[in-house]
Design a protein around this motif. Structure first.
Motif, short mmCIF file in Angstrom:
data_model
loop_
_atom_site.label_atom_id
_atom_site.label_comp_id
_atom_site.label_asym_id
_atom_site.label_seq_id
_atom_site.Cartn_x
_atom_site.Cartn_y
_atom_site.Cartn_z
N THR A 1 0.83 -1.20 0.00
CA THR A 1 0.00 0.00 0.00
C THR A 1 0.87 1.26 0.00
N LEU A 2 1.90 1.26 0.83
CA LEU A 2 2.79 2.43 0.92
C LEU A 2 3.52 2.69 -0.39
N ILE A 3 4.08 1.64 -0.97
CA ILE A 3 4.84 1.81 -2.23
C ILE A 3 3.91 2.24 -3.36
N GLN A 4 2.82 1.52 -3.53
CA GLN A 4 1.90 1.86 -4.62
C GLN A 4 1.29 3.25 -4.43
N GLY A 5 0.86 3.54 -3.21
CA GLY A 5 0.22 4.82 -2.94
C GLY A 5 1.17 5.99 -3.11
N THR A 6 2.36 5.85 -2.59
CA THR A 6 3.35 6.94 -2.70
C THR A 6 3.70 7.17 -4.16
N THR A 7 3.78 6.10 -4.93
CA THR A 7 4.11 6.22 -6.35
C THR A 7 2.95 6.83 -7.14
N GLU A 8 1.74 6.31 -6.92
CA GLU A 8 0.56 6.79 -7.66
C GLU A 8 0.24 8.25 -7.36
N HIS A 9 0.46 8.67 -6.13
CA HIS A 9 0.08 10.03 -5.72
C HIS A 9 1.27 10.98 -5.60
N ARG A 10 2.38 10.60 -6.20
CA ARG A 10 3.61 11.39 -6.02
C ARG A 10 3.46 12.84 -6.47
N GLU A 11 2.75 13.07 -7.55
CA GLU A 11 2.58 14.45 -8.02
C GLU A 11 1.89 15.31 -6.97
N ALA A 12 0.79 14.82 -6.41
CA ALA A 12 0.04 15.56 -5.39
C ALA A 12 0.87 15.68 -4.10
N ILE A 13 1.58 14.62 -3.76
CA ILE A 13 2.42 14.64 -2.56
C ILE A 13 3.51 15.70 -2.73
N ASP A 14 4.18 15.69 -3.88
CA ASP A 14 5.24 16.66 -4.12
C ASP A 14 4.71 18.09 -4.17
N ALA A 15 3.52 18.27 -4.72
CA ALA A 15 2.93 19.62 -4.77
C ALA A 15 2.67 20.12 -3.35
N ALA A 16 2.16 19.25 -2.49
CA ALA A 16 1.91 19.63 -1.10
C ALA A 16 3.23 19.90 -0.38
N LEU A 17 4.21 19.04 -0.60
CA LEU A 17 5.51 19.21 0.06
C LEU A 17 6.20 20.50 -0.39
N ALA A 18 6.07 20.84 -1.65
CA ALA A 18 6.73 22.03 -2.19
C ALA A 18 6.35 23.29 -1.41
N GLU A 19 5.13 23.30 -0.86
CA GLU A 19 4.67 24.46 -0.09
C GLU A 19 5.25 24.48 1.33
N ALA A 20 5.77 23.33 1.79
CA ALA A 20 6.22 23.23 3.18
C ALA A 20 7.74 23.19 3.34
N VAL A 21 8.46 22.95 2.26
CA VAL A 21 9.92 22.86 2.37
C VAL A 21 10.56 24.19 2.01
N ASP A 22 11.79 24.34 2.45
CA ASP A 22 12.50 25.61 2.27
C ASP A 22 13.42 25.61 1.06
N ARG A 23 13.30 24.60 0.21
CA ARG A 23 14.15 24.50 -0.97
C ARG A 23 13.43 23.68 -2.04
#
Length: 150
Positions: free
Chosen positions: A51-73
């Motif tokens: 579940t973790l591997i498939q989910g992280t892979t399938e939703h990577r775009e949305a995850i990265d978009a959310a992370l981009a707002e929270a990281v400093d680089r």
């Protein structure tokens, strides 16, 4: 096979697979099964790992978009271990509401301590604190209130 230890091991293996994928610039599915060896199979929640591997892979775009707002680089500049831990935790925040906020946060910090650089866990904690406030506001506020009472 649900429970802390098998899921903790599933997260550890998933972070390793995600890290391999970042370093080798390929999809984690290719490496994922290498982490579920005969020695691991009786100690790991394989279903959760998948579940973790498939989910992280399938939703990577949305995850990265959310992370981009929270990281400093730029995400590409985040340490490969830290970005792997962050992606996994944000997937859990976004798509596995049955896993408590504090569990996701604590497990991610422990993974960063185990695999990351000396101060990596502090960075992961800070980013996930922001992500928790945004993605799990009710749980985040409850955890904050509980800490304030101590």
């Amino acid at each position: 096979m649900a429970g802390g230890l098998p899921r903790t091991k599933a997260r550890r293996a998933a972070v390793q697979a995600l890290y391999q994928a970042v370093v080798n610039d390929e999809a984690p599915e290719k490496d994922a099964l290498e982490f579920v060896t005969a020695e691991y199979t009786d100690k790991i929640d394989i279903k959760y790992f998948t579940t973790l591997i498939q989910g992280t892979t399938e939703h990577r775009e949305a995850i990265d978009a959310a992370l981009a707002e929270a990281v400093d680089r730029d995400l590409a500049a985040v340490d490969p271990v830290e970005i792997s831990v962050l992606r996994l935790a944000v997937f859990e925040f976004m798509h596995l509401p049955e896993i408590p906020y504090r569990v996701v946060l604590n497990e991610a910090v422990e993974l960063a301590k185990s695999f990351g650089g000396e101060q990596g866990h502090k960075y992961v904690n800070g980013v996930l604190d922001k992500m928790g406030a945004k993605l799990r506001p009710h749980e985040y506020q409850a955890a904050k209130a509980a800490r304030a009472k101590k």
